[in-house]
Design a protein around this motif. Structure first.
Motif, mmCIF file in Angstrom:
data_model
loop_
_atom_site.group_PDB
_atom_site.id
_atom_site.type_symbol
_atom_site.label_atom_id
_atom_site.label_comp_id
_atom_site.label_asym_id
_atom_site.label_seq_id
_atom_site.Cartn_x
_atom_site.Cartn_y
_atom_site.Cartn_z
ATOM 1 N N GLU A 15 28.896 30.986 53.322
ATOM 2 C CA GLU A 15 27.894 30.036 53.815
ATOM 3 C C GLU A 15 28.360 28.596 53.653
ATOM 4 O O GLU A 15 28.176 27.765 54.535
ATOM 5 C CB GLU A 15 26.581 30.221 53.041
ATOM 6 N N TYR A 16 28.955 28.307 52.495
ATOM 7 C CA TYR A 16 29.330 26.930 52.182
ATOM 8 C C TYR A 16 30.680 26.518 52.777
ATOM 9 O O TYR A 16 30.880 25.362 53.133
ATOM 10 C CB TYR A 16 29.356 26.718 50.667
ATOM 11 N N LEU A 17 31.616 27.455 52.823
ATOM 12 C CA LEU A 17 32.959 27.132 53.340
ATOM 13 C C LEU A 17 33.359 28.144 54.417
ATOM 14 O O LEU A 17 34.343 28.877 54.271
ATOM 15 C CB LEU A 17 33.994 27.143 52.198
ATOM 16 N N PRO A 18 32.638 28.186 55.525
ATOM 17 C CA PRO A 18 32.893 29.219 56.550
ATOM 18 C C PRO A 18 34.259 29.096 57.222
ATOM 19 O O PRO A 18 34.768 30.077 57.776
ATOM 20 C CB PRO A 18 31.766 28.999 57.562
ATOM 21 N N ASP A 19 34.857 27.902 57.182
ATOM 22 C CA ASP A 19 36.143 27.698 57.868
ATOM 23 C C ASP A 19 37.356 27.946 56.975
ATOM 24 O O ASP A 19 38.484 27.579 57.338
ATOM 25 C CB ASP A 19 36.208 26.269 58.433
ATOM 26 N N THR A 20 37.139 28.539 55.810
ATOM 27 C CA THR A 20 38.230 28.819 54.862
ATOM 28 C C THR A 20 39.379 29.549 55.551
ATOM 29 O O THR A 20 39.168 30.523 56.276
ATOM 30 C CB THR A 20 37.700 29.676 53.683
ATOM 31 N N LYS A 21 40.591 29.049 55.307
ATOM 32 C CA LYS A 21 41.786 29.656 55.923
ATOM 33 C C LYS A 21 42.590 30.512 54.934
ATOM 34 O O LYS A 21 43.261 31.455 55.334
ATOM 35 C CB LYS A 21 42.688 28.557 56.493
ATOM 36 N N ARG A 22 42.538 30.135 53.656
ATOM 37 C CA ARG A 22 43.337 30.878 52.672
ATOM 38 C C ARG A 22 42.505 31.265 51.466
ATOM 39 O O ARG A 22 41.706 30.475 50.970
ATOM 40 C CB ARG A 22 44.529 30.031 52.201
ATOM 41 N N VAL A 23 42.726 32.491 51.003
ATOM 42 C CA VAL A 23 42.027 32.996 49.822
ATOM 43 C C VAL A 23 43.054 33.522 48.830
ATOM 44 O O VAL A 23 44.006 34.218 49.207
ATOM 45 C CB VAL A 23 41.031 34.118 50.200
ATOM 46 N N PHE A 24 42.853 33.169 47.548
ATOM 47 C CA PHE A 24 43.693 33.702 46.474
ATOM 48 C C PHE A 24 42.803 34.532 45.555
ATOM 49 O O PHE A 24 41.736 34.083 45.137
ATOM 50 C CB PHE A 24 44.350 32.567 45.678
ATOM 51 N N LEU A 25 43.247 35.762 45.270
ATOM 52 C CA LEU A 25 42.497 36.658 44.395
ATOM 53 C C LEU A 25 43.042 36.564 42.980
ATOM 54 O O LEU A 25 44.209 36.876 42.727
ATOM 55 C CB LEU A 25 42.585 38.107 44.909
ATOM 56 N N ALA A 26 42.193 36.105 42.055
ATOM 57 C CA ALA A 26 42.585 35.941 40.657
ATOM 58 C C ALA A 26 42.008 37.122 39.849
ATOM 59 O O ALA A 26 41.246 37.925 40.381
ATOM 60 C CB ALA A 26 42.039 34.593 40.158
ATOM 61 N N ASP A 27 42.316 37.295 38.567
ATOM 62 C CA ASP A 27 43.159 36.435 37.752
ATOM 63 C C ASP A 27 44.628 36.851 37.901
ATOM 64 O O ASP A 27 45.091 37.052 39.004
ATOM 65 C CB ASP A 27 42.744 36.549 36.268
ATOM 66 N N GLY A 28 45.264 37.054 36.765
ATOM 67 C CA GLY A 28 46.697 37.335 36.795
ATOM 68 C C GLY A 28 47.051 38.733 37.225
ATOM 69 O O GLY A 28 48.217 39.077 37.327
ATOM 70 N N ASP A 29 46.059 39.537 37.447
ATOM 71 C CA ASP A 29 46.349 40.960 37.595
ATOM 72 C C ASP A 29 45.476 41.640 38.637
ATOM 73 O O ASP A 29 45.070 42.783 38.454
ATOM 74 C CB ASP A 29 46.116 41.607 36.221
ATOM 75 N N ALA A 30 45.170 40.930 39.709
ATOM 76 C CA ALA A 30 44.256 41.490 40.722
ATOM 77 C C ALA A 30 44.770 42.802 41.303
ATOM 78 O O ALA A 30 43.992 43.689 41.656
ATOM 79 C CB ALA A 30 44.023 40.474 41.839
ATOM 80 N N LEU A 31 46.082 42.939 41.389
ATOM 81 C CA LEU A 31 46.651 44.146 41.999
ATOM 82 C C LEU A 31 46.498 45.376 41.103
ATOM 83 O O LEU A 31 46.789 46.493 41.514
ATOM 84 C CB LEU A 31 48.125 43.926 42.357
ATOM 85 N N ASN A 32 46.021 45.171 39.887
ATOM 86 C CA ASN A 32 45.807 46.300 38.987
ATOM 87 C C ASN A 32 44.608 47.155 39.429
ATOM 88 O O ASN A 32 44.512 48.323 39.057
ATOM 89 C CB ASN A 32 45.587 45.798 37.552
ATOM 90 N N ILE A 33 43.707 46.578 40.219
ATOM 91 C CA ILE A 33 42.559 47.374 40.696
ATOM 92 C C ILE A 33 43.057 48.431 41.683
ATOM 93 O O ILE A 33 44.125 48.279 42.274
ATOM 94 C CB ILE A 33 41.456 46.491 41.337
ATOM 95 N N ASP A 34 42.286 49.497 41.835
ATOM 96 C CA ASP A 34 42.788 50.568 42.709
ATOM 97 C C ASP A 34 42.746 50.129 44.179
ATOM 98 O O ASP A 34 42.016 49.214 44.556
ATOM 99 C CB ASP A 34 42.066 51.898 42.470
#
Length: 293
Positions: A60-79
């Motif tokens: 709602e607040y930033l609908p034009d967002t172009k890039r997203v970073f998934l934190a923290d240091g270990d986001a890829l640890n999720i299945d």
């Protein structure tokens, strides 16, 4: 409108303008002796309800967002299933997304099947930031990296094969004086064997809280390198990297005493000449000096 982040929050320099969602907190490994980023946190995975609510709010607040970073240091640890759910939802809510990225440890890439990696990539996860740090198994063991050269190469190549852009970090000075040659030789071999799309060279910087732990794990063998030796390591690293694939190489992090940039293989000679010139004109280059000790 601000998200209520669980501090501290970190992201790569190139994600400075990205919208950040914390899908995990902390780091599941959290033992690298050179890193204190997540020492104050217990690792946990954030529930879908919380993540979804934050995505909805920011859409709602930033609908034009172009890039997203998934934190923290270990986001890829999720299945993989959960990651696909998150990434698909982000792309559904933000119509102009160009890139979604996260940090990745070698072990987390290796734990995923090629199919899972491919599915996450096809769902819209584009890029991994992976810390190589060193290609010397002795140095990697001394700093408790939790990986060896062979597994790092395997992880980077596995991710590239699945379609990911790979941005990797190496650390000048990580081997100290004793292991300097071995550190650089091994690091060049790893980079040559997996040719990440981007490589950033940092210089060892230790926060006070972990400095003693780092030194203790070296059993009294660690002596920091000076600016001249750092430049020597940089020269040797560039010289020993052999790749036919393009590697965008940057030495411009705040920890570095010198700035060098170029693209392998075409700019290799030019970068070597620049470092050689720096070695001969220290009074003009005026290094910032290494920090952290």
């Amino acid at each position: 409108m601000m998200l209520n982040y669980d501090a501290p929050l970190y992201r790569p320099p190139s994600e400075a303008r990205s919208l950040i969602f914390q899908v995990t907190l902390g780091c599941s490994f959290n033992e690298c002796s050179f890193c204190d980023m997540y020492r104050s946190k217990e690792y946990s995975e954030r529930p879908w309800g919380d993540v979804k609510a934050e995505i909805d709010m920011m859409a709602e607040y930033l609908p034009d967002t172009k890039r997203v970073f998934l934190a923290d240091g270990d986001a890829l640890n999720i299945d993989a299933e959960y990651m696909i759910k998150i990434v698909k939802y982000i792309r559904e809510k933000f119509q102009n997304i160009e890139r979604i990225s996260c940090y990745a440890m070698p072990m987390n890439i290796l734990k995923k099947t090629p199919e899972e990696l491919k599915q996450m990539n096809e769902a819209g996860l584009d890029m991994f930031y992976l810390g190589i740090e060193s290609g010397s198994d002795i140095v990697l063991k001394k700093v408790t990296k939790g990986a060896v050269a062979k597994t790092i190469i395997k992880a980077v190549n596995k991710a590239k094969d699945a379609g990911y852009v790979m941005s990797c970090m190496v650390i000048l000075g990580l081997g100290g004086k004793k292991y300097s040659k071995e550190h650089i030789k091994g690091t060049a071999e790893v980079l040559s064997a997996c040719s990440p799309n981007y490589v950033g060279a940092l210089t060892l910087y230790l926060e006070n809280g972990i400095k003693q732990e780092f030194i203790d794990k070296y059993d009294g063998e660690f002596v920091r390198i000076n600016d001249d030796e750092s430049l020597e390591e940089l020269y040797d690293l560039i010289k020993q990297i052999e790749t036919k694939d393009e590697i965008i190489f940057r030495v411009n992090h705040g920890s570095n005493a010198y700035t060098v940039k170029g693209t392998f293989p075409q700019d290799k000679q030019e970068m070597l000449e620049k470092v050689e010139w720096m070695k001969q004109h220290p009074e003009i280059v005026r290094p910032q000096g290494l920090r952290g000790f």
